[in-house]
Enzyme design. Sequence first.
Site, PDB file in Angstrom:
ATOM      1  CB  ALA A  29      -0.935   0.036   1.241  1.00  0.00           C
ATOM      2  CE1 TYR A  30       3.579   2.859  -4.289  1.00  0.00           C
ATOM      3  CE2 TYR A  30       1.594   1.321  -4.232  1.00  0.00           C
ATOM      4  CZ  TYR A  30       2.948   1.957  -4.569  1.00  0.00           C
ATOM      5  OH  TYR A  30       3.506   1.125  -5.626  1.00  0.00           O
ATOM      6  CB  ILE A  31       2.643   6.166   3.421  1.00  0.00           C
ATOM      7  CG1 ILE A  31       2.611   4.683   3.992  1.00  0.00           C
ATOM      8  CG2 ILE A  31       2.513   7.197   4.364  1.00  0.00           C
ATOM      9  CD1 ILE A  31       1.566   4.212   4.528  1.00  0.00           C
ATOM     10  CB  ALA A  81      -1.885   2.569   3.040  1.00  0.00           C
ATOM     11  CG  ASN A 144       2.776  -2.410  -8.436  1.00  0.00           C
ATOM     12  OD1 ASN A 144       1.919  -3.224  -8.424  1.00  0.00           O
ATOM     13  ND2 ASN A 144       4.147  -2.793  -8.656  1.00  0.00           N
TER      14      ASN A 144
END
Length: 160
Positions: A29-31, A81, A144
């Site tokens: 996941a992306y912060i 996230a 992604n």
Amino acid sequence: MAKEIERKFLVRDDAWKSNVTSETRIRQAYICAESDRSVRIRTKNDETAQVTLKFGSNLLVRDEFEYPIPIDDAREMIGIADGHVIDKTRYTVDFAGFTWEIDVFAGHHRGLVIAEVEMQSESDDPKLPAWLGREVTGDKRYSNQALATQRSRPGLVHAL
């Protein structure tokens, strides 16, 4: 500073499966997800974790920094996230002197299969396996980061 140099392709068929050398379950996941930088949290086989920082808007070559983090911290960060958590299984296949990573997506992107090859130099010219489909290296929809942050799957092609 590490450089990430890679090409991405859609996968045409399952012929790669007979040559798999490894299999890893990945959650990520992306912060932070900006057009020229990102902070990604990734777990592998629910045993190890890392944080990755990427800089640059060129999808072929970017600066990349990776650091191990405690698995419990990673799980907590993935839980808070933004966007979708990416669930995929990554398989590796060796072909003509290069290692290909084939990501088979589950969850929100079930049915999507993408192959990537990391290169040492932009001038590397890996031989392309017959099971590859269309190249999507420059198509940001297949990064992604975009897969995790887009609200829907507009225009994604899952083959060829």
